[in-house]
Design a protein around this motif. Structure first.
Motif, PDB file in Angstrom:
ATOM      1  N   GLY A  72     -15.128   3.828   3.060  1.00 35.71           N
ATOM      2  CA  GLY A  72     -13.766   3.896   3.568  1.00 35.71           C
ATOM      3  C   GLY A  72     -13.053   2.561   3.511  1.00 35.71           C
ATOM      4  N   ALA A  73     -11.851   2.534   4.054  1.00 35.94           N
ATOM      5  CA  ALA A  73     -11.044   1.320   4.120  1.00 35.94           C
ATOM      6  C   ALA A  73     -10.299   1.303   5.453  1.00 35.94           C
ATOM      7  CB  ALA A  73     -10.049   1.258   2.961  1.00 35.94           C
ATOM      8  N   THR A  74      -9.918   0.107   5.885  1.00 34.36           N
ATOM      9  CA  THR A  74      -9.133   0.004   7.115  1.00 34.36           C
ATOM     10  C   THR A  74      -7.645   0.094   6.790  1.00 34.36           C
ATOM     11  OG1 THR A  74      -9.124  -2.440   7.091  1.00 34.36           O
ATOM     12  CG2 THR A  74     -10.964  -1.335   8.222  1.00 34.36           C
ATOM     13  N   SER A  75      -6.825  -0.106   7.769  1.00 35.77           N
ATOM     14  CA  SER A  75      -5.415   0.297   7.731  1.00 35.77           C
ATOM     15  C   SER A  75      -4.651  -0.161   6.494  1.00 35.77           C
ATOM     16  CB  SER A  75      -4.696  -0.249   8.968  1.00 35.77           C
ATOM     17  OG  SER A  75      -5.215   0.325  10.137  1.00 35.77           O
ATOM     18  N   GLY A  76      -4.066   0.807   5.800  1.00 29.99           N
ATOM     19  CA  GLY A  76      -3.195   0.548   4.668  1.00 29.99           C
ATOM     20  C   GLY A  76      -2.500   1.829   4.260  1.00 29.99           C
TER      21      GLY A  76
ATOM     22  N   THR B  49       7.897  -4.546  -0.970  1.00 31.79           N
ATOM     23  CA  THR B  49       7.537  -5.415   0.142  1.00 31.79           C
ATOM     24  C   THR B  49       6.264  -4.899   0.797  1.00 31.79           C
ATOM     25  OG1 THR B  49       8.424  -6.573   2.083  1.00 31.79           O
ATOM     26  CG2 THR B  49       8.819  -4.212   1.970  1.00 31.79           C
ATOM     27  N   ILE B  50       5.640  -5.749   1.599  1.00 30.47           N
ATOM     28  CA  ILE B  50       4.529  -5.406   2.477  1.00 30.47           C
ATOM     29  C   ILE B  50       4.964  -5.751   3.891  1.00 30.47           C
ATOM     30  CG2 ILE B  50       2.127  -5.884   3.097  1.00 30.47           C
ATOM     31  CD1 ILE B  50       1.761  -6.847   0.140  1.00 30.47           C
ATOM     32  N   ILE B  51       4.736  -4.845   4.827  1.00 30.74           N
ATOM     33  CA  ILE B  51       5.090  -5.084   6.230  1.00 30.74           C
ATOM     34  C   ILE B  51       3.818  -5.030   7.060  1.00 30.74           C
ATOM     35  CG2 ILE B  51       6.462  -4.345   8.208  1.00 30.74           C
ATOM     36  CD1 ILE B  51       8.394  -3.006   6.252  1.00 30.74           C
ATOM     37  N   LEU B  52       3.503  -6.120   7.744  1.00 31.91           N
ATOM     38  CA  LEU B  52       2.330  -6.178   8.610  1.00 31.91           C
ATOM     39  C   LEU B  52       2.729  -5.874  10.039  1.00 31.91           C
ATOM     40  CD1 LEU B  52       0.468  -9.406   7.400  1.00 31.91           C
ATOM     41  CD2 LEU B  52       0.105  -7.030   6.666  1.00 31.91           C
ATOM     42  N   SER B  53       1.994  -4.958  10.674  1.00 35.28           N
ATOM     43  CA  SER B  53       2.223  -4.694  12.097  1.00 35.28           C
ATOM     44  C   SER B  53       1.737  -5.857  12.946  1.00 35.28           C
ATOM     45  CB  SER B  53       1.522  -3.403  12.529  1.00 35.28           C
ATOM     46  OG  SER B  53       0.107  -3.520  12.341  1.00 35.28           O
ATOM     47  N   HIS B  54       0.624  -6.473  12.524  1.00 36.16           N
ATOM     48  CA  HIS B  54       0.068  -7.657  13.175  1.00 36.16           C
ATOM     49  C   HIS B  54      -1.000  -8.230  12.262  1.00 36.16           C
ATOM     50  CE1 HIS B  54      -2.766  -4.518  14.299  1.00 36.16           C
ATOM     51  NE2 HIS B  54      -3.592  -5.384  14.854  1.00 36.16           N
ATOM     52  N   THR B  55      -1.637  -9.316  12.692  1.00 30.78           N
ATOM     53  CA  THR B  55      -2.509 -10.050  11.780  1.00 30.78           C
ATOM     54  C   THR B  55      -3.982 -10.021  12.191  1.00 30.78           C
ATOM     55  OG1 THR B  55      -1.805 -12.093  12.915  1.00 30.78           O
ATOM     56  CG2 THR B  55      -0.736 -11.556  10.817  1.00 30.78           C
ATOM     57  N   HIS B  56      -4.429  -8.926  12.784  1.00 32.97           N
ATOM     58  CA  HIS B  56      -5.860  -8.704  12.914  1.00 32.97           C
ATOM     59  C   HIS B  56      -6.445  -8.406  11.531  1.00 32.97           C
ATOM     60  CE1 HIS B  56      -6.181  -7.822  17.500  1.00 32.97           C
ATOM     61  NE2 HIS B  56      -6.688  -8.998  17.201  1.00 32.97           N
ATOM     62  N   PHE B  57      -7.731  -8.761  11.337  1.00 32.49           N
ATOM     63  CA  PHE B  57      -8.359  -8.634  10.023  1.00 32.49           C
ATOM     64  C   PHE B  57      -8.257  -7.227   9.451  1.00 32.49           C
ATOM     65  CE2 PHE B  57     -11.439 -12.173  11.434  1.00 32.49           C
ATOM     66  CZ  PHE B  57     -10.586 -13.165  10.965  1.00 32.49           C
ATOM     67  N   ASP B  58      -8.441  -6.203  10.286  1.00 35.07           N
ATOM     68  CA  ASP B  58      -8.481  -4.836   9.764  1.00 35.07           C
ATOM     69  C   ASP B  58      -7.113  -4.320   9.339  1.00 35.07           C
ATOM     70  OD1 ASP B  58      -7.950  -4.959  12.537  1.00 35.07           O
ATOM     71  OD2 ASP B  58      -8.568  -2.886  12.853  1.00 35.07           O
ATOM     72  N   HIS B  59      -6.074  -5.112   9.557  1.00 33.29           N
ATOM     73  CA  HIS B  59      -4.726  -4.719   9.136  1.00 33.29           C
ATOM     74  C   HIS B  59      -4.162  -5.613   8.031  1.00 33.29           C
ATOM     75  CE1 HIS B  59      -3.742  -1.708  12.348  1.00 33.29           C
ATOM     76  NE2 HIS B  59      -4.795  -2.311  12.882  1.00 33.29           N
ATOM     77  N   ALA B  60      -4.852  -6.705   7.712  1.00 36.05           N
ATOM     78  CA  ALA B  60      -4.220  -7.651   6.794  1.00 36.05           C
ATOM     79  C   ALA B  60      -5.188  -8.435   5.913  1.00 36.05           C
ATOM     80  CB  ALA B  60      -3.371  -8.643   7.603  1.00 36.05           C
TER      81      ALA B  60
ATOM     82  N   ASP C 263       0.808  -2.486   6.342  1.00 37.12           N
ATOM     83  CA  ASP C 263      -0.494  -3.111   6.550  1.00 37.12           C
ATOM     84  C   ASP C 263      -1.300  -3.126   5.249  1.00 37.12           C
ATOM     85  OD1 ASP C 263       0.011  -3.895   9.148  1.00 37.12           O
ATOM     86  OD2 ASP C 263      -0.948  -2.161  10.055  1.00 37.12           O
ATOM     87  N   TYR C 264      -2.321  -3.993   5.240  1.00 37.21           N
ATOM     88  CA  TYR C 264      -3.061  -4.212   3.995  1.00 37.21           C
ATOM     89  C   TYR C 264      -4.472  -4.660   4.357  1.00 37.21           C
ATOM     90  CZ  TYR C 264      -2.927  -4.833  -1.087  1.00 37.21           C
ATOM     91  OH  TYR C 264      -3.099  -4.688  -2.449  1.00 37.21           O
ATOM     92  N   GLY C 265      -5.240  -3.718   4.933  1.00 28.34           N
ATOM     93  CA  GLY C 265      -6.547  -4.033   5.481  1.00 28.34           C
ATOM     94  C   GLY C 265      -7.664  -4.052   4.463  1.00 28.34           C
ATOM     95  N   CYS C 266      -8.877  -4.098   4.984  1.00 29.76           N
ATOM     96  CA  CYS C 266     -10.091  -4.215   4.171  1.00 29.76           C
ATOM     97  C   CYS C 266     -10.274  -2.986   3.274  1.00 29.76           C
ATOM     98  CB  CYS C 266     -11.287  -4.366   5.114  1.00 29.76           C
ATOM     99  SG  CYS C 266     -12.887  -4.295   4.326  1.00 29.76           S
ATOM    100  N   GLY C 267     -10.406  -3.213   1.971  1.00 33.78           N
ATOM    101  CA  GLY C 267     -10.642  -2.135   1.022  1.00 33.78           C
ATOM    102  C   GLY C 267      -9.421  -1.637   0.291  1.00 33.78           C
ATOM    103  N   ILE C 268      -8.239  -2.111   0.648  1.00 31.85           N
ATOM    104  CA  ILE C 268      -7.010  -1.592   0.030  1.00 31.85           C
ATOM    105  C   ILE C 268      -6.891  -2.017  -1.427  1.00 31.85           C
ATOM    106  CG2 ILE C 268      -4.481  -1.600   0.146  1.00 31.85           C
ATOM    107  CD1 ILE C 268      -5.996  -0.009   2.374  1.00 31.85           C
TER     108      ILE C 268
END
Length: 225
Positions: free
Chosen positions: A17-21, A54-65, A34-39
């Motif tokens: 799987g992959a995290t948030s994207g 564009t890319i829009i990040l909700s926040h900068t935790h690893f699983d989102h970016a 978001d652009y998390g692990c595996g995207i």
């Protein structure tokens, strides 16, 4: 509007799987939320990342970016990137220092438009500063909650939406800074929106199918508004 789930897990993926994207598309506009692990291993099945608007990040935790760091090795021309003004954590600094992105910093007072779409934000409650995003066209409204606990402000932000992508896959007996599927059900009841539940833990996730108005997000699946 069309939303394609590239990664649905958090804070780490299940095997394969992959995290948030999430790829958001409307007419000729292409945006990654978001652009998390595996995207990076999945996005080319739908669009070359160089062709994102564009890319829009909700926040900068690893699983989102986190995959933005790897993407920086590939791209030759800076991609537009929206990220919170707070610049929380080492990952935010690392993303900035790649010099691979044309960064605009935002907060809850920020709004902008792209084509016939308008964008606005609502501040959540999370260990890192995190924002929910609303995207409106002339006849459709979409909200992505990002990571946050359940709040009355979030419910108000979701009212009138056609689809809410909610980071809300926790069981009711789990207490952490994310929403449960029961809270996602409350968002549906109070806002009238269909709620697409995502950000599932790799094991022991909640079950959205128990509740009316909820859909469990599936990777490699598109949802049309």
């Amino acid at each position: 509007m069309k939303l394609t789930v590239l990664g649905k897990y958090g804070p780490f993926p299940a095997c394969g799987g992959a995290t948030s994207g999430y790829l958001f598309q409307h007419e000729n506009i292409n945006i990654m939320l978001d652009y998390g692990c595996g995207i990076n291993g999945r996005i080319d099945e739908y669009i070359a990342p160089e062709n994102l608007d564009t890319i829009i990040l909700s926040h900068t935790h690893f699983d989102h970016a986190s995959d933005l760091l790897v993407l920086s090795y590939r791209i030759k021309k800076p991609i537009k990137l929206y990220m919170p003004k707070s610049k929380d954590g080492d990952l935010a600094d690392a993303i900035i220092n790649t010099n691979a992105y044309d960064i605009t910093y935002y907060d809850e007072d920020t709004s902008f438009s792209m084509g016939d779409l308008s964008f606005s934000f609502c501040k959540g409650i999370h260990p890192f500063t995190s924002y929910s995003l609303k995207i409106k066209s002339s006849d459709k409204t979409f909200v992505y909650t990002g990571d946050t606990v359940y709040t009355d402000e979030l419910v108000a932000f979701c009212k009138g939406s056609n689809l809410v992508l909610a980071d809300a896959m926790q069981r009711e007996d789990v207490k952490n800074p994310h929403m449960t599927v029961l809270e996602a059900s409350n968002i549906h009841k109070l806002s009238g929106a269909t709620v697409l539940c995502s950000h599932a833990p790799a094991t022991n996730a909640g079950d959205p199918t128990k509740y009316e108005g909820l859909i469990e997000a599936e990777e490699f699946t598109s949802y049309t508004l």
